[in-house]
Enzyme design. Structure first.
Site, short mmCIF file in Angstrom:
data_model
loop_
_atom_site.label_atom_id
_atom_site.label_comp_id
_atom_site.label_asym_id
_atom_site.label_seq_id
_atom_site.Cartn_x
_atom_site.Cartn_y
_atom_site.Cartn_z
N TYR A 69 -17.75 -1.22 -18.74
CA TYR A 69 -17.84 -2.67 -18.54
C TYR A 69 -18.39 -2.97 -17.16
CZ TYR A 69 -13.83 -2.71 -15.37
OH TYR A 69 -13.02 -2.51 -14.28
N LYS A 122 -17.02 3.20 -14.67
CA LYS A 122 -16.34 1.92 -14.86
C LYS A 122 -15.97 1.78 -16.33
CE LYS A 122 -16.75 -2.80 -13.01
NZ LYS A 122 -15.47 -2.81 -12.32
N GLU A 148 -9.41 3.85 -2.75
CA GLU A 148 -9.88 2.46 -2.89
C GLU A 148 -8.70 1.62 -3.34
OE1 GLU A 148 -12.77 2.12 -6.10
OE2 GLU A 148 -11.73 3.63 -7.27
N LEU A 177 -14.90 4.05 -7.42
CA LEU A 177 -15.98 3.36 -8.12
C LEU A 177 -17.09 3.06 -7.12
CD1 LEU A 177 -16.52 1.96 -10.98
CD2 LEU A 177 -16.25 -0.14 -9.67
N1 PDD Z 1 -13.48 -4.40 -10.19
N2 PDD Z 1 -13.06 -0.26 -7.27
C1 PDD Z 1 -12.53 -0.52 -8.48
C2 PDD Z 1 -11.52 0.43 -9.03
C3 PDD Z 1 -12.93 -1.66 -9.21
O1 PDD Z 1 -12.43 -1.91 -10.42
C4 PDD Z 1 -13.87 -2.55 -8.62
C5 PDD Z 1 -14.36 -3.76 -9.35
C6 PDD Z 1 -14.39 -2.24 -7.35
C7 PDD Z 1 -15.43 -3.10 -6.69
O2 PDD Z 1 -16.65 -2.98 -7.36
P1 PDD Z 1 -17.73 -4.16 -7.34
O3 PDD Z 1 -18.03 -4.42 -5.92
O4 PDD Z 1 -18.87 -3.60 -8.09
O5 PDD Z 1 -17.09 -5.36 -8.01
C8 PDD Z 1 -13.96 -1.09 -6.72
C9 PDD Z 1 -13.94 -5.47 -11.03
C10 PDD Z 1 -14.34 -6.68 -10.29
C11 PDD Z 1 -12.92 -5.73 -12.10
O6 PDD Z 1 -12.46 -4.79 -12.69
O7 PDD Z 1 -12.59 -6.88 -12.37
#
Ligand code: PDD
Length: 294
Positions: free
Chosen positions: A33, A148, A181, A206
């Site tokens: 996703y 993801k 993270e 991620l």
């Molecule tokens: N989450 N690390 C994890 C484990 C994440 O699920 C996310 C993003 C990030 C940040 O990634 P990005 O900058 O590409 O949004 C880091 C999304 C927003 C979610 O699951 O809703």
């Protein structure tokens, strides 16, 4: 505005959207996703999200999902039908629907879902003024956090525990003390020298799109940046900590495990100058890409 969805060719109100019980995403988290920020109907970092989606599909050996131009067309149509401006576009691709069996099914087409819902980015500007609290928790996730996938139970439990403790986010650490993270964010530390530190790309984190954007902006603004791990002990004495994510997009961390961040500095427990400066650069970049003004 009612949230809207797209499911395998149909646009409909989210409340009426559904997938079959034997969708592989539901039964095995056999799906990837993306969450994309839409500012005034314009996506932020669209290509980077598409690239990561494509990489995840390849890693899971899911073939047959629409290519980027088709995804863009669906996303645009969905956004128009939802009559939204600022919001979050969610894209999910599962391996498809098949009789439950762990092995890959033959001849199954992927299930493509998108949802469109409103999101108030201006609330983040307010949170940016105060900063957010995080709590450290052991990283209990699987060995491929770089993908993801919708297998998010480790993140879900971590976020729930963080919220129970009154915090905005969890800061995950490994057995050796390394901070990986957050449950849904990337973590950053500012050293006394001003160097920005964030975990390098690996299977433990991620590859955040916002992480990449902030790295680029920071380098362009002549910050010294180090993609290397830092420990929880280092986080406890760092002058500044902050987090990034699509929905963040950059929030100073002002409390870690109940204690003020940056103890011994003029900004202990309040947002520090580096995070504040980087957040400004990021909002400017959002304006540049989408025309949106805070
Ligand atoms: N989450 N690390 C994890 C484990 C994440 O699920 C996310 C993003 C990030 C940040 O990634 P990005 O900058 O590409 O949004 C880091 C999304 C927003 C979610 O699951 O809703």
């Amino acid at each position: 505005m009612p949230a809207f969805a797209y499911v395998n060719g149909r646009y409909l109100p989210l409340a009426h959207a559904s997938l079959p019980v034997e969708d592989r995403g539901t039964q095995f988290a056999d799906a990837v996703y993306e969450v994309i920020a839409m500012f005034g109907s314009q996506p932020l970092d669209w290509r980077a999200h598409c690239w990561r989606l494509r990489r995840g599909l390849a890693a899971l050996f899911i073939a047959g999902a629409p290519e980027e131009p088709a995804l863009a067309h669906i996303a645009k149509t969905l956004w128009r039908r939802a009559r939204l401006e600022d919001g979050l576009l969610y894209i999910q691709v599962s391996r498809g629907t098949a009789r439950r069996d762990h092995g890959f099914p033959a001849n199954t087409a992927p299930n493509l879902v998108m949802t469109a819902r409103a999101f108030d980015f201006r609330q983040r500007l307010r949170q940016q003024q105060t900063g957010v609290a995080v709590v450290s928790l052991p990283d209990q996730r699987w060995q491929r956090c770089d993908l993801k996938t919708t297998g998010l139970l480790g993140a879900v439990l971590g976020k729930a525990e963080a919220r129970r403790l009154g915090a905005f986010e969890a800061m995950f650490y490994r057995e050796d003390g390394t901070v990986t993270e957050g449950a849904s964010t990337n973590m950053w530390l500012v050293e006394p020298s001003g160097t920005l530190v964030t975990h390098p790309l690996s299977a433990h984190i991620l590859p955040g799109v916002m992480r990449e954007t902030v790295l680029r902006l920071a380098r362009d603004a002549q910050f010294t940046v180090a993609e290397r791990p830092f420990t929880l002990a280092q986080a406890r004495t760092a002058p500044e900590l902050f987090l990034t994510s699509t929905t963040g997009p950059l929030l100073p961390i002002t409390r870690l495990d109940g204690r003020p961040v940056g103890t011994g500095t003029a900004h202990a427990g309040i947002p520090g100058p580096t995070a504040t400066r980087l957040a400004t650069l990021l909002w400017n970049e959002i304006t540049r890409q989408t025309g949106w003004h805070p």
